[in-house]
Design a protein around this motif. Structure first.
Motif, PDB file in Angstrom:
ATOM      1  N   PHE A  27      -1.103   8.614   7.248  1.00  0.00           N
ATOM      2  CA  PHE A  27      -1.485   7.363   7.921  1.00  0.00           C
ATOM      3  C   PHE A  27      -2.770   7.540   8.740  1.00  0.00           C
ATOM      4  N   HIS A  28      -3.737   6.653   8.532  1.00  0.00           N
ATOM      5  CA  HIS A  28      -5.024   6.775   9.228  1.00  0.00           C
ATOM      6  C   HIS A  28      -5.472   5.412   9.772  1.00  0.00           C
ATOM      7  N   VAL A  29      -6.630   5.415  10.469  1.00  0.00           N
ATOM      8  CA  VAL A  29      -7.046   4.214  11.207  1.00  0.00           C
ATOM      9  C   VAL A  29      -7.396   3.049  10.268  1.00  0.00           C
ATOM     10  N   GLY A  30      -7.811   3.341   9.030  1.00  0.00           N
ATOM     11  CA  GLY A  30      -8.065   2.263   8.069  1.00  0.00           C
ATOM     12  C   GLY A  30      -6.770   1.518   7.768  1.00  0.00           C
ATOM     13  N   HIS A  31      -5.678   2.247   7.677  1.00  0.00           N
ATOM     14  CA  HIS A  31      -4.358   1.628   7.468  1.00  0.00           C
ATOM     15  C   HIS A  31      -3.993   0.751   8.673  1.00  0.00           C
ATOM     16  N   LEU A  32      -4.174   1.312   9.870  1.00  0.00           N
ATOM     17  CA  LEU A  32      -3.833   0.564  11.090  1.00  0.00           C
ATOM     18  C   LEU A  32      -4.654  -0.723  11.170  1.00  0.00           C
ATOM     19  N   MET A  40      -4.728  -8.360   0.967  1.00  0.00           N
ATOM     20  CA  MET A  40      -5.044  -7.100   0.283  1.00  0.00           C
ATOM     21  C   MET A  40      -6.412  -6.612   0.745  1.00  0.00           C
ATOM     22  N   GLY A  41      -6.657  -5.313   0.675  1.00  0.00           N
ATOM     23  CA  GLY A  41      -7.985  -4.777   0.955  1.00  0.00           C
ATOM     24  C   GLY A  41      -8.963  -5.234  -0.118  1.00  0.00           C
ATOM     25  N   ASP A  42     -10.261  -5.306   0.251  1.00  0.00           N
ATOM     26  CA  ASP A  42     -11.215  -5.878  -0.713  1.00  0.00           C
ATOM     27  C   ASP A  42     -11.563  -4.917  -1.860  1.00  0.00           C
ATOM     28  N   ASP A  43     -10.927  -3.745  -1.877  1.00  0.00           N
ATOM     29  CA  ASP A  43     -11.000  -2.927  -3.095  1.00  0.00           C
ATOM     30  C   ASP A  43     -10.273  -3.649  -4.241  1.00  0.00           C
ATOM     31  N   TRP A  44      -9.456  -4.641  -3.886  1.00  0.00           N
ATOM     32  CA  TRP A  44      -8.715  -5.426  -4.888  1.00  0.00           C
ATOM     33  C   TRP A  44      -9.306  -6.814  -5.083  1.00  0.00           C
ATOM     34  N   PRO A  54     -12.018  -6.805   4.342  1.00  0.00           N
ATOM     35  CA  PRO A  54     -12.871  -5.631   4.117  1.00  0.00           C
ATOM     36  C   PRO A  54     -12.192  -4.335   4.559  1.00  0.00           C
ATOM     37  N   ARG A  55     -12.393  -3.280   3.783  1.00  0.00           N
ATOM     38  CA  ARG A  55     -11.838  -1.971   4.145  1.00  0.00           C
ATOM     39  C   ARG A  55     -12.606  -1.399   5.328  1.00  0.00           C
ATOM     40  N   THR A  56     -11.941  -0.565   6.107  1.00  0.00           N
ATOM     41  CA  THR A  56     -12.623   0.204   7.150  1.00  0.00           C
ATOM     42  C   THR A  56     -13.503   1.242   6.463  1.00  0.00           C
ATOM     43  N   PRO A  57     -14.797   1.300   6.810  1.00  0.00           N
ATOM     44  CA  PRO A  57     -15.674   2.237   6.112  1.00  0.00           C
ATOM     45  C   PRO A  57     -15.347   3.709   6.396  1.00  0.00           C
ATOM     46  N   SER A  58     -15.679   4.546   5.435  1.00  0.00           N
ATOM     47  CA  SER A  58     -15.724   6.005   5.625  1.00  0.00           C
ATOM     48  C   SER A  58     -14.397   6.683   5.911  1.00  0.00           C
ATOM     49  N   ILE A  59     -13.285   6.093   5.506  1.00  0.00           N
ATOM     50  CA  ILE A  59     -12.019   6.837   5.629  1.00  0.00           C
ATOM     51  C   ILE A  59     -11.066   6.417   4.515  1.00  0.00           C
ATOM     52  N   SER A  60     -10.415   7.404   3.929  1.00  0.00           N
ATOM     53  CA  SER A  60      -9.343   7.132   2.975  1.00  0.00           C
ATOM     54  C   SER A  60      -8.451   8.362   2.913  1.00  0.00           C
ATOM     55  N   THR A  61      -7.254   8.173   2.408  1.00  0.00           N
ATOM     56  CA  THR A  61      -6.331   9.301   2.246  1.00  0.00           C
ATOM     57  C   THR A  61      -6.951  10.358   1.333  1.00  0.00           C
ATOM     58  N   THR A  62      -7.582   9.906   0.249  1.00  0.00           N
ATOM     59  CA  THR A  62      -8.194  10.849  -0.698  1.00  0.00           C
ATOM     60  C   THR A  62      -9.246  11.702   0.002  1.00  0.00           C
ATOM     61  N   GLU A  63     -10.102  11.045   0.821  1.00  0.00           N
ATOM     62  CA  GLU A  63     -11.142  11.791   1.547  1.00  0.00           C
ATOM     63  C   GLU A  63     -10.538  12.765   2.547  1.00  0.00           C
ATOM     64  N   LYS A  78       0.865   6.240 -11.220  1.00  0.00           N
ATOM     65  CA  LYS A  78      -0.482   5.685 -11.095  1.00  0.00           C
ATOM     66  C   LYS A  78      -1.548   6.785 -11.017  1.00  0.00           C
ATOM     67  N   LYS A  79      -1.247   7.859 -10.239  1.00  0.00           N
ATOM     68  CA  LYS A  79      -2.280   8.850  -9.897  1.00  0.00           C
ATOM     69  C   LYS A  79      -1.973  10.259 -10.404  1.00  0.00           C
ATOM     70  N   ALA A  80      -0.820  10.431 -11.056  1.00  0.00           N
ATOM     71  CA  ALA A  80      -0.382  11.742 -11.558  1.00  0.00           C
ATOM     72  C   ALA A  80      -0.239  12.772 -10.433  1.00  0.00           C
ATOM     73  N   GLY A  94       0.826  -1.206   0.000  1.00  0.00           N
ATOM     74  CA  GLY A  94       0.000   0.000   0.000  1.00  0.00           C
ATOM     75  C   GLY A  94       0.857   1.251   0.000  1.00  0.00           C
ATOM     76  N   THR A  95       0.172   2.386  -0.087  1.00  0.00           N
ATOM     77  CA  THR A  95       0.878   3.668  -0.062  1.00  0.00           C
ATOM     78  C   THR A  95       1.016   4.186   1.370  1.00  0.00           C
ATOM     79  N   PHE A  96      -0.062   4.037   2.143  1.00  0.00           N
ATOM     80  CA  PHE A  96      -0.069   4.456   3.547  1.00  0.00           C
ATOM     81  C   PHE A  96       0.313   5.929   3.700  1.00  0.00           C
ATOM     82  N   ASP A  97      -0.273   6.770   2.836  1.00  0.00           N
ATOM     83  CA  ASP A  97      -0.004   8.214   2.898  1.00  0.00           C
ATOM     84  C   ASP A  97      -0.972   8.851   3.904  1.00  0.00           C
TER      85      ASP A  97
HETATM   86  N1  CTP Z   1      -7.438   0.430   3.602  1.00  0.00           N
HETATM   87  C1  CTP Z   1      -8.473  -0.095   4.401  1.00  0.00           C
HETATM   88  N2  CTP Z   1      -9.501   0.737   4.803  1.00  0.00           N
HETATM   89  C2  CTP Z   1      -9.526   2.028   4.416  1.00  0.00           C
HETATM   90  C3  CTP Z   1      -8.477   2.567   3.611  1.00  0.00           C
HETATM   91  C4  CTP Z   1      -7.438   1.730   3.223  1.00  0.00           C
HETATM   92  O1  CTP Z   1      -8.473  -1.268   4.743  1.00  0.00           O
HETATM   93  N3  CTP Z   1     -10.554   2.777   4.797  1.00  0.00           N
HETATM   94  C5  CTP Z   1      -6.367  -0.485   3.174  1.00  0.00           C
HETATM   95  C6  CTP Z   1      -6.331  -0.669   1.652  1.00  0.00           C
HETATM   96  O2  CTP Z   1      -7.289  -1.642   1.255  1.00  0.00           O
HETATM   97  C7  CTP Z   1      -4.905  -1.139   1.445  1.00  0.00           C
HETATM   98  C8  CTP Z   1      -4.123  -0.392   2.558  1.00  0.00           C
HETATM   99  O3  CTP Z   1      -5.111   0.060   3.501  1.00  0.00           O
HETATM  100  O4  CTP Z   1      -4.825  -2.530   1.665  1.00  0.00           O
HETATM  101  C9  CTP Z   1      -3.345   0.793   2.013  1.00  0.00           C
HETATM  102  O5  CTP Z   1      -4.269   1.576   1.276  1.00  0.00           O
HETATM  103  P1  CTP Z   1      -3.923   2.960   0.602  1.00  0.00           P
HETATM  104  O6  CTP Z   1      -4.342   2.920  -0.825  1.00  0.00           O
HETATM  105  O7  CTP Z   1      -2.554   3.366   0.919  1.00  0.00           O
HETATM  106  O8  CTP Z   1      -4.941   3.932   1.423  1.00  0.00           O
HETATM  107  P2  CTP Z   1      -6.225   4.724   0.973  1.00  0.00           P
HETATM  108  O9  CTP Z   1      -6.706   5.471   2.175  1.00  0.00           O
HETATM  109  O10 CTP Z   1      -7.206   3.795   0.311  1.00  0.00           O
HETATM  110  O11 CTP Z   1      -5.613   5.756  -0.083  1.00  0.00           O
HETATM  111  P3  CTP Z   1      -6.254   6.483  -1.356  1.00  0.00           P
HETATM  112  O12 CTP Z   1      -7.458   7.239  -0.889  1.00  0.00           O
HETATM  113  O13 CTP Z   1      -5.155   7.384  -1.845  1.00  0.00           O
HETATM  114  O14 CTP Z   1      -6.589   5.373  -2.323  1.00  0.00           O
END
Ligand code: CTP
Length: 129
Positions: A12-17, A91-95, A112-121, A43-45, A7-10
Motif C-alpha cells: 500500500f502506497h500514497v498513490g493508493h491512498l 477508476m484511475g486514468d490508466d483505465w 488522474p494517477r499520482t505521478p511517480s509511484i506504483s507497486t511495480t516501481e 493477469k500478471k503471472a 484495485g490490487t492495493f499491494d
Molecule cells: N493508483 C493511482 N496512482 C498511482 C498508483 C495507483 O491513482 N501512482 C490507483 C490506480 O489507478 C488504481 C488503484 O490506485 O485505481 C489501485 O492500483 P493498483 O494497480 O493496485 O496499484 P499500482 O501501484 O498501479 O500497481 P502495479 O504497479 O502493480 O500496477
C-alpha cells in the motif's frame, strides 16, 4: 451516493491512498473491490507480495473506506456494481475509456494517477538496494 472502485492495493502506497480519498469525495459510501491473489496471478503471472486478506484489511481500516469485497474476475464489474448498488464507478486514468460501456448503469469517473509511484516501481527500487 455510493461509489465503487477496484484495485490490487499491494504494498500500500500514497498513490493508493490518494485515489481512495478522492473517490470518497464523489459520494458518501465507498466500496472497494480488492482483486484476489488468483486474479492477479492470472493477469500478471505473479502473486502479489501481500496476500489478499492483508490487502483487504489495510484498505478496510482507512477512514475513507466503508466496505471491501474480493474481486474474483475482471469480467464481473457490471455484476459487482449492481450487487453493491453503486451509483458511481471511479477508476484511475490508466483505465481511461475502458469502462464507458458501464455508463448505462452508473456514472463512470476516471481520476488522474499520482505521478511517480506504483507497486511495480517500489518492488524494483527495493530489489536494487
Ligand atoms: N493508483 C493511482 N496512482 C498511482 C498508483 C495507483 O491513482 N501512482 C490507483 C490506480 O489507478 C488504481 C488503484 O490506485 O485505481 C489501485 O492500483 P493498483 O494497480 O493496485 O496499484 P499500482 O501501484 O498501479 O500497481 P502495479 O504497479 O502493480 O500496477
Amino acid at each position: 451516493m455510493r461509489v465503487i472502485t477496484f484495485g490490487t492495493f499491494d504494498i500500500f502506497h500514497v498513490g493508493h491512498l490518494n485515489i481512495l480519498k478522492r473517490a470518497k469525495e464523489h459520494g458518501d459510501h465507498l466500496i472497494v473491490g480488492i482483486s484476489t491473489d488468483d486474479l492477479n496471478f492470472s493477469k500478471k503471472a505473479r502473486y502479489p507480495v501481500c496476500p489478499q486478506k492483508s490487502r483487504a484489511e489495510i484498505v478496510d481500516a482507512l477512514a475513507c473506506v466503508d466496505e471491501v469485497f474480493f474481486e474474483e474476475s475482471l469480467e464481473l464489474k457490471r455484476e459487482y456494481i449492481q450487487q453493491y448498488n453503486a451509483d458511481i464507478l471511479v477508476m484511475g486514468d490508466d483505465w481511461q475509456g475502458k469502462f464507458d460501456d458501464l455508463k448505462d448503469i452508473c456514472q463512470v469517473v476516471y481520476l488522474p494517477r499520482t505521478p511517480s509511484i506504483s507497486t511495480t516501481e517500489l518492488i524494483e527500487i527495493v530489489k536494487e538496494r
